[in-house]
Design an enzyme around this catalytic site. Structure first.
Site, PDB file in Angstrom:
ATOM      1  N   HIS A 155       0.823  -1.209   0.000  1.00  0.00           N
ATOM      2  CA  HIS A 155       0.000   0.000   0.000  1.00  0.00           C
ATOM      3  C   HIS A 155       0.864   1.270   0.000  1.00  0.00           C
ATOM      4  CE1 HIS A 155      -3.521  -2.534   0.819  1.00  0.00           C
ATOM      5  NE2 HIS A 155      -2.750  -3.146   1.701  1.00  0.00           N
ATOM      6  N   SER A 278      16.086  18.341 -17.177  1.00  0.00           N
ATOM      7  CA  SER A 278      15.211  19.506 -17.189  1.00  0.00           C
ATOM      8  C   SER A 278      15.870  20.648 -17.939  1.00  0.00           C
ATOM      9  CB  SER A 278      14.905  19.948 -15.748  1.00  0.00           C
ATOM     10  OG  SER A 278      14.244  21.199 -15.729  1.00  0.00           O
TER      11      SER A 278
END
Length: 449
Positions: A155, A278
């Site tokens: 989870h 980037s």
């Protein structure tokens, strides 16, 4: 300028491979149609259904380089038909009127479907080879890192210790099952189509089955029990199996993507100087290969509904479903091959960072080992009571800080039963990976189909 990414000079290698583009190129499509026509003529010449000299001439001239593809396109547009223009062009290039014997007893869908199966067979050969290579990469990782402890997560949260080898072995076993699926699927999917206008082989009378069996033996395809002009379950199975293969590649790539996050930093896809993350943040080391794999795997999975929809064909022939197949079969094959090949490249140069795996084992100051403590206390308290005690202590540590060891030693219900050395032993994540190594060995020992 390309209208679709797979044909784009700039983006094609992010959505397919050169090998798949070749298999499904216009030249290959036409050549596969000609291959079927040539094999049909060869068989019928041998059986005395058409003159042997005509069969030889047809086989000699059944070469795509003898066909003017631009003219073929114009005629396909004019006639709204794919094969009749090709037959007319073949009649023109064949000498002595041999072109009159092309396509004897066949219908257009026989040629198109069988040609497609020849292309699919070529594609599956490439996809299977890529899947085997991927399995080898993953298996190597599982053996190499058999005992490298790391955090197991459920989870999205830290759960219990595992080993990186165990994680990779789960991937390897899944890929092995895909190879089994591919092998089983081939027998059902790689089947030829030769059954005449509505599937009854009426045009060839009592010679129909003889021609059909000889044709598919010639082409190396299976013989169907009955026409599959409107039985497209085989195509649907092809797309479904390829989609789960692509989904596995996407899952592995997404796992690498998650474990490359700055705060985790346990894995990193291959990096080389010059790779830019980037245009504005020079420090970024992004995972673009994994992102591409995940994105393309999603596109493959989204093709499944179209393939299932195509099963719902009408009457004895239905071009509507064939038109959709013409679009999604090449795309699904190309994209599946792309994600498998790209993931192999990622795994071949994968950066594994054991130091960060070790660091993250202790990130929660012992909370990772709550199950070990609970199970030990269960021996004297019972499981439910032990769970309540350890749960209470863990929530206090989670909310208030400190370490699980300190909290356990400060709690009378625990300290009266467990000494410091025993607590230290239980909180060692390296001693609580269970049978991870055994499972790695078991997966690594399995032979491939």
């Amino acid at each position: 300028m390309a209208a679709y990414v797979m044909d784009s000079v700039l983006f094609c290698d992010q959505f397919g491979t050169q090998r798949m583009r070749t298999i499904f190129s216009d030249e290959s499509v036409v050549q596969r149609w000609l291959d079927v026509e040539a094999a049909l003529a060869r068989v019928q010449g041998r059986l005395g259904i058409i003159p042997p000299w005509a069969a030889s001439e047809i086989e000699l001239k059944a070469r795509v380089e003898l066909i003017d593809l631009a003219e073929l396109k114009r005629e396909m547009d004019r006639t709204a038909h794919p094969i009749v223009p090709l037959l007319r062009l073949m009649k023109r290039v064949c000498d002595r009127g041999a072109g009159e014997y092309i396509h004897w007893g066949a219908t257009t869908q026989d040629i198109v479907d069988t040609g497609t199966m020849l292309q699919v067979r070529d594609a599956l050969d490439e996809i299977e080879a890529a899947l085997r290579e991927l399995h080898g990469r993953v298996r190597t990782l599982s053996v190499r890192y058999r005992d490298q402890a790391m955090v197991g997560r459920s989870h999205g949260q830290q759960a219990l210790p595992i080993t990186f080898g165990f994680k990779a072995a789960v991937w390897a076993d899944e890929i092995r099952r895909h190879l089994e699926r591919l092998g089983q699927m081939r027998k059902r999917v790689l089947v030829g189509q030769f059954s005449g206008a509505v599937g009854t082989l009426a045009a060839l009378g009592d010679r129909g089955l003889e021609v059909q069996q000889a044709l598919f033996a010639e082409l190396g395809l299976g013989v169907p029990e009955i026409s599959w002009h409107v039985a497209r379950d085989g195509i649907a199975e092809l797309v479904c199996v390829l989609s789960v293969c692509a989904a596995t590649a996407g899952k592995i790539a997404h796992e690498i993507y998650c474990l490359q996050k700055t705060e985790v930093a346990e894995l990193e896809e291959p990096f080389a100087m010059g790779k830019v993350g980037s245009s504005t943040m020079p420090h970024k080391r992004n995972p673009p290969a994994c992102e591409t794999i995940v994105a393309v795997a999603r596109l493959v999975r989204h093709s499944v509904p179209a393939a299932i929809e195509a099963v719902m064909a009408e009457h004895e022939r239905d071009k509507m479903v064939l038109q959709t197949e013409r679009e999604f079969i090449p795309r699904v094959c190309a994209m599946t091959h792309l994600v498998l090949c790209k993931l192999s490249t990622v795994l071949d140069g994968l950066s594994v960072r054991p130091a960060n795996m070790e660091r993250n084992l202790f990130l929660q100051n012992g909370l990772l080992m709550s199950e070990a403590v609970m199970m030990r206390l269960s021996d004297t308290l019972g499981r439910q009571e032990a769970h309540e005690i350890v749960y209470r202590i863990c929530m206090e540590v989670f909310e208030q800080g400190g370490s699980l060891k300190q909290a356990l030693m400060a709690d009378p219900a625990v300290s009266s039963r467990l000494g410091e050395e025993e607590i230290d032993a239980m909180l060692d994540p390296h001693a609580y990976t269970g049978l991870a190594g055994h499972f790695v060995d078991r997966v690594a020992a399995r032979s491939l189909p």
